[in-house]
Enzyme design. Structure first.
Site, PDB file in Angstrom:
ATOM      1  N   ASP A 114      21.886  13.314  25.207  1.00 55.81           N
ATOM      2  CA  ASP A 114      22.202  12.304  26.074  1.00 55.81           C
ATOM      3  C   ASP A 114      21.296  11.837  27.041  1.00 55.81           C
ATOM      4  O   ASP A 114      20.189  12.347  26.958  1.00 55.81           O
ATOM      5  CB  ASP A 114      23.673  12.698  26.903  1.00 55.81           C
ATOM      6  CG  ASP A 114      23.333  13.785  27.815  1.00 55.81           C
ATOM      7  OD1 ASP A 114      22.518  13.837  28.622  1.00 55.81           O
ATOM      8  OD2 ASP A 114      24.233  14.785  27.643  1.00 55.81           O
ATOM      9  N   HIS A 152      16.018  18.086  21.000  1.00 50.41           N
ATOM     10  CA  HIS A 152      17.195  17.818  19.993  1.00 50.41           C
ATOM     11  C   HIS A 152      17.087  16.314  19.873  1.00 50.41           C
ATOM     12  O   HIS A 152      18.061  16.115  18.774  1.00 50.41           O
ATOM     13  CB  HIS A 152      18.440  18.857  20.379  1.00 50.41           C
ATOM     14  CG  HIS A 152      18.340  19.903  20.232  1.00 50.41           C
ATOM     15  ND1 HIS A 152      19.178  21.034  20.725  1.00 50.41           N
ATOM     16  CD2 HIS A 152      17.190  21.036  19.725  1.00 50.41           C
ATOM     17  CE1 HIS A 152      18.854  22.251  20.482  1.00 50.41           C
ATOM     18  NE2 HIS A 152      17.514  22.293  20.022  1.00 50.41           N
TER      19      HIS A 152
END
Length: 282
Positions: A114, A152
């Site tokens: 995010d 990631h």
């Protein structure tokens, strides 16, 4: 707020403050726990609604995308819709305040995909009325702060699954205007399918971000793990690398892991501990 904390937590908080006061180089690794406090489900949480029949592990792979690209793309669009209105919590804001203060050299590494760290840093700059290095507005799909190192990938970025070229056609579009269309998109260069710019199972971590993380862990005086179990490799190896090179290890997690190399454990939510810790440091 300090009066509401346990005696052990208060004592550990004081120890952490003393160690940080004597240090200059800090490496911080954040994981799913810090984002969960903002209402973002962790990757391991049970799927809901139409997706409860699937395991996340069965959708987050190149093989799954090759087998059924529409299914995987739809799942990521659903995930984006699920988190697009989420805001940074007090832990993200405290970290941003600490970085902006310049009292320490801080390398911020995250396992999260995010943009809550980026939102927090934008908020901190805005509150200080400082100019931003980002030319794009908050919430923009490509508004990724270069001082936050994502291991990631980025939920709000896409790239071609064949030639790997970044997909930038939506670069000027704020998240608030996305319609989360599940129609597949093709690359303008090679006609390959556009995929999320996420590190899937079986794929290597981004070289640049990983090298920065390794270097920061090897050279830091204090390594802080926030909201992560430190059990998922290769990221879990960063704390061990730091320890091997003489760093003190601080873990912030309401459910601490049984790691013998951790020096100080702050067994509480990051949103409760980080503002206290940063207030003491600054």
């Amino acid at each position: 707020m300090l009066a509401e904390t346990s005696a052990k937590l208060t004592d550990n908080l004081q120890q952490a403050t003393q160690i940080l006061a004597q240090s200059s180089q800090i490496c911080i690794l954040t994981g799913a726990g810090i984002s969960a406090e903002s209402g973002i489900p962790t990757f391991r949480d049970k799927q809901t609604g139409l997706w409860e029949q699937y395991r996340a592990e069965d959708l987050a792979s190149a093989e799954a995308f090759e087998r059924d690209p529409e299914l995987v793309w739809s799942w990521y669009q659903w995930r984006r819709q699920l988190v697009h209105d989420k805001a940074p919590n007090s832990a993200h804001l405290a970290l941003a305040r600490w970085q902006q203060a310049g009292s320490h050299k801080i390398t911020l590494v995250t396992q999260n995909v995010d943009d809550l760290h980026e939102q927090a840093k934008h908020h901190e700059r805005t509150s200080r009325h400082e100019p931003s290095n980002d030319s794009k507005p908050l919430g923009n799909l490509n508004n990724i702060d270069s001082t936050v190192h994502h291991l990631h990938g980025h939920l709000w970025r896409n790239r071609c699954s064949q030639c790997h070229k970044p997909y930038t056609e939506q670069s000027a579009q704020p998240k608030s205007d996305i319609d989360f269309d599940t129609k597949l998109i093709h690359c303008s260069e090679c006609d390959g399918l556009i995929r999320p710019d996420i590190v899937w199972f079986g794929e290597s971590l981004p070289v640049d971000s990983w090298q920065i993380a390794e270097q920061a862990a090897a050279n830091c005086e204090v390594f802080i793990s926030i909201g992560t179990s430190s059990l998922v490799y290769p990221a879990a190896g960063l704390a061990q690398l730091a320890k091997q090179n003489g760093a003190k290890i601080i873990e912030i997690n309401p459910n601490p892991t049984a790691n013998s190399f951790v020096d100080i454990t702050l067994a509480a939510k990051a949103g409760e501990v980080m503002p206290l810790l940063v207030d003491r440091i600054l």
